[in-house]
Motif scaffolding. Structure first.
Motif, PDB file in Angstrom:
ATOM      1  N   TYR A   1    -107.683  21.591  69.660  1.00 13.59           N
ATOM      2  CA  TYR A   1    -107.901  22.451  70.687  1.00 13.59           C
ATOM      3  C   TYR A   1    -108.914  23.521  69.854  1.00 13.59           C
ATOM      4  O   TYR A   1    -108.654  23.869  69.062  1.00 13.59           O
ATOM      5  CB  TYR A   1    -107.134  23.465  70.338  1.00 13.59           C
ATOM      6  N   VAL A   2    -110.240  24.491  70.221  1.00 13.03           N
ATOM      7  CA  VAL A   2    -111.334  25.135  70.118  1.00 13.03           C
ATOM      8  C   VAL A   2    -111.269  26.022  70.622  1.00 13.03           C
ATOM      9  O   VAL A   2    -111.902  25.816  71.964  1.00 13.03           O
ATOM     10  CB  VAL A   2    -112.319  24.339  69.878  1.00 13.03           C
ATOM     11  N   ASN A   3    -111.173  27.489  70.575  1.00 13.81           N
ATOM     12  CA  ASN A   3    -110.962  28.586  70.977  1.00 13.81           C
ATOM     13  C   ASN A   3    -112.418  28.822  71.777  1.00 13.81           C
ATOM     14  O   ASN A   3    -113.481  28.771  71.039  1.00 13.81           O
ATOM     15  CB  ASN A   3    -110.815  29.140  70.400  1.00 13.81           C
ATOM     16  N   ARG A   4    -113.054  28.735  72.537  1.00 10.75           N
ATOM     17  CA  ARG A   4    -113.905  28.836  73.487  1.00 10.75           C
ATOM     18  C   ARG A   4    -115.084  29.998  73.354  1.00 10.75           C
ATOM     19  O   ARG A   4    -116.019  29.741  72.535  1.00 10.75           O
ATOM     20  CB  ARG A   4    -114.515  28.466  74.786  1.00 10.75           C
ATOM     21  N   GLY A   5    -114.031  31.157  73.242  1.00  7.24           N
ATOM     22  CA  GLY A   5    -114.827  32.587  72.948  1.00  7.24           C
ATOM     23  C   GLY A   5    -116.361  32.766  73.402  1.00  7.24           C
ATOM     24  O   GLY A   5    -116.141  32.290  75.123  1.00  7.24           O
ATOM     25  N   THR A   6    -117.167  33.066  73.113  1.00  9.60           N
ATOM     26  CA  THR A   6    -118.695  33.163  74.219  1.00  9.60           C
ATOM     27  C   THR A   6    -119.685  32.306  73.668  1.00  9.60           C
ATOM     28  O   THR A   6    -120.954  32.617  74.717  1.00  9.60           O
ATOM     29  CB  THR A   6    -118.646  34.950  73.643  1.00  9.60           C
ATOM     30  N   TYR A   7    -118.660  31.265  73.169  1.00  9.77           N
ATOM     31  CA  TYR A   7    -120.129  30.205  73.394  1.00  9.77           C
ATOM     32  C   TYR A   7    -120.700  29.550  74.303  1.00  9.77           C
ATOM     33  O   TYR A   7    -119.883  29.263  74.985  1.00  9.77           O
ATOM     34  CB  TYR A   7    -119.365  29.692  71.934  1.00  9.77           C
ATOM     35  N   ASP A   8    -122.009  29.048  74.371  1.00 11.95           N
ATOM     36  CA  ASP A   8    -122.176  27.801  75.178  1.00 11.95           C
ATOM     37  C   ASP A   8    -121.658  26.386  74.672  1.00 11.95           C
ATOM     38  O   ASP A   8    -121.408  25.830  74.320  1.00 11.95           O
ATOM     39  CB  ASP A   8    -123.716  28.214  75.629  1.00 11.95           C
ATOM     40  N   LEU A   9    -121.700  25.774  76.401  1.00 12.56           N
ATOM     41  CA  LEU A   9    -120.493  24.485  76.118  1.00 12.56           C
ATOM     42  C   LEU A   9    -121.804  23.324  75.267  1.00 12.56           C
ATOM     43  O   LEU A   9    -120.918  22.674  74.674  1.00 12.56           O
ATOM     44  CB  LEU A   9    -120.619  24.067  77.789  1.00 12.56           C
ATOM     45  N   LYS A  10    -123.508  23.863  75.461  1.00 14.58           N
ATOM     46  CA  LYS A  10    -124.061  23.091  74.440  1.00 14.58           C
ATOM     47  C   LYS A  10    -123.863  23.590  72.713  1.00 14.58           C
ATOM     48  O   LYS A  10    -123.940  22.735  72.783  1.00 14.58           O
ATOM     49  CB  LYS A  10    -125.336  23.126  74.706  1.00 14.58           C
ATOM     50  N   LYS A  11    -123.366  24.483  72.266  1.00 13.96           N
ATOM     51  CA  LYS A  11    -122.942  24.515  70.793  1.00 13.96           C
ATOM     52  C   LYS A  11    -121.764  24.069  71.164  1.00 13.96           C
ATOM     53  O   LYS A  11    -121.408  23.349  69.549  1.00 13.96           O
ATOM     54  CB  LYS A  11    -122.566  26.239  70.952  1.00 13.96           C
ATOM     55  N   ILE A  12    -120.765  24.546  72.134  1.00 14.56           N
ATOM     56  CA  ILE A  12    -119.637  23.219  71.385  1.00 14.56           C
ATOM     57  C   ILE A  12    -119.935  21.929  71.076  1.00 14.56           C
ATOM     58  O   ILE A  12    -119.322  21.193  70.267  1.00 14.56           O
ATOM     59  CB  ILE A  12    -118.133  23.792  72.880  1.00 14.56           C
ATOM     60  N   VAL A  13    -120.444  21.084  72.568  1.00 15.79           N
ATOM     61  CA  VAL A  13    -121.048  20.261  72.127  1.00 15.79           C
ATOM     62  C   VAL A  13    -121.626  18.791  70.865  1.00 15.79           C
ATOM     63  O   VAL A  13    -121.046  18.655  70.008  1.00 15.79           O
ATOM     64  CB  VAL A  13    -121.795  19.284  72.908  1.00 15.79           C
ATOM     65  N   GLU A  14    -122.720  20.746  70.484  1.00 15.98           N
ATOM     66  CA  GLU A  14    -123.361  20.131  69.060  1.00 15.98           C
ATOM     67  C   GLU A  14    -122.244  19.782  68.015  1.00 15.98           C
ATOM     68  O   GLU A  14    -121.844  19.643  66.910  1.00 15.98           O
ATOM     69  CB  GLU A  14    -124.383  21.696  68.361  1.00 15.98           C
ATOM     70  N   TYR A  15    -121.101  20.858  68.113  1.00 13.68           N
ATOM     71  CA  TYR A  15    -120.079  21.041  66.849  1.00 13.68           C
ATOM     72  C   TYR A  15    -119.104  20.012  66.419  1.00 13.68           C
ATOM     73  O   TYR A  15    -118.760  19.746  65.686  1.00 13.68           O
ATOM     74  CB  TYR A  15    -118.955  22.727  67.628  1.00 13.68           C
ATOM     75  N   ALA A  16    -119.038  19.665  67.629  1.00 14.22           N
ATOM     76  CA  ALA A  16    -118.055  18.293  68.077  1.00 14.22           C
ATOM     77  C   ALA A  16    -118.782  17.316  67.146  1.00 14.22           C
ATOM     78  O   ALA A  16    -118.002  16.318  66.802  1.00 14.22           O
ATOM     79  CB  ALA A  16    -117.341  18.067  69.667  1.00 14.22           C
TER      80      ALA A  16
END
Length: 356
Positions: free
Chosen positions: A161-176
């Motif tokens: 689990y990764v806390n979403r916070g205020t990040y855009d979903l594209k940033k989450i995909v890049e992080y993953a």
């Protein structure tokens, strides 16, 4: 005087003939048929309506049992006489009367097998890459969302689990992508209730958007069990079309392909009428002895014991239903993304038309 009056009343021959003809006509009139009993929907009184409906239901059930008994006796007589046993009747359902679909997969479809070897899920399904799932939420997560995510992490091995916070979903995909995750799962909540699920396959997609409904958490399931940490077995049912086959492989890529059978865990995705029902169970096999009374006249009702193996299920939860809304090429992109399939109201032209 009375005798004279009687003589006067007696008709002559012509009048008697006319009277006989009139009686004959009355006898030849068609008898009035009894009116048909009213349907329950035509009765305004609630108690009378429910009484008539229950009576009709009992009669229909008794007739169905009688016809089934007659068919069974006919089949038994045919088997004893060595004749051909009549075919067993198959009830008409929406599933077996569905509209013909050209995209239904066939076992000898070489093009389908060639496509499986070149699709985005091949590396995970052939155990070249170990599946690793990142689970996150929408920006405003509350209500039953955290509890649902906690139970999802117990269902899917190697999930983080990764806390979403205020990040855009594209940033989450890049992080993953940078941390070698194979999938991203986003739980969307609306009015403190999970209502959508987004699954993004990495690194090149596709992205599936599901509507989530009828969520029941583990604590709300009666006599629920607690899952172990063993890798579960996966059961995918009725994903028969090209689109359903692709969605099924996408779901399959979330789980490891080497289940641990000692854990006796099974995760089921059952597709019925384009609704995907999720269930999570533990199972156990039990051996029991059953007494059977022999029907032979020589044995005179002797009892024998036979060993039977039964399977018992215990639901571990959660329980929910998915419905595919969109399937998009590549990772999540609402502005310039290309869609493989989008559900539109215009597609629902018949109850017997299914897409998965």
């Amino acid at each position: 005087m009375a005798r004279e009056d009687r003589k006067r009343r007696q008709p002559d021959g012509d009048e008697a003939a006319d009277e006989g003809e009139r009686r004959g006509r009355r006898d030849k009139r068609p008898k009035e048929e009894k009116p048909a009993p009213p349907l329950p929907s035509e009765i305004r009184n609630k108690e009378k309506r429910s009484e008539v409906y229950a009576k009709l239901k009992r009669e229909k059930k008794a007739q169905k049992r009688r016809l089934g008994r007659e068919r069974g006796q006919a089949a038994q007589r045919a088997a004893e006489l060595g004749e051909e046993v009549p075919e067993k009747q198959v009830p008409r359902t929406i599933e077996n009367t569905r509209e013909p679909d050209e995209t239904v997969c066939r076992p000898d479809d070489q093009e389908l097998f060639a496509g499986n070897d070149a699709d985005e899920f091949n590396a995970v399904l052939k155990q070249v890459v170990t599946p690793k799932v990142l689970i996150t939420t929408c920006r405003f997560n509350s209500g039953r969302g955290p509890a649902f995510i906690k139970e999802l992490m117990q269902v899917i091995p190697n999930a983080q689990y990764v806390n979403r916070g205020t990040y855009d979903l594209k940033k989450i995909v890049e992080y993953a992508n940078n941390r070698e995750f194979t999938s991203v799962m986003v739980v969307h909540t609306n009015r403190r209730e999970p209502d959508a699920l987004l699954i993004i396959n990495l690194p090149e997609g596709p992205t599936a958007h599901f509507k989530l409904s009828k969520l029941v958490l583990r604590k709300d399931i009666k006599n629920h069990g607690n899952p172990t940490s063993h890798k579960p077995e996966l059961a995918l049912n009725n994903f028969t079309t090209r689109l359903g086959h692709r969605v099924g492989r996408m779901i399959q890529s979330l789980f490891p392909q080497d289940p641990n059978f000692r854990g006796r865990r099974v995760v089921t995705f059952h597709n019925q009428r384009d609704y995907i029902f999720f269930r999570h169970h533990r199972y156990i096999f039990e051996e029991k002895e059953k007494k059977i009374v022999s029907k032979d006249k020589k044995s005179k009702g002797e009892t024998k014991t036979e060993k039977q193996i039964n399977c018992r299920l215990q639901e571990c939860g959660p329980r929910f239903t998915l419905k595919l809304l969109t399937l998009q090429h590549g990772t999540f992109d609402t502005k310039s993304g290309e869609y493989e399939w989008v559900h539109k109201p215009d597609l629902d032209t018949s109850r017997r038309r299914f897409f998965l």
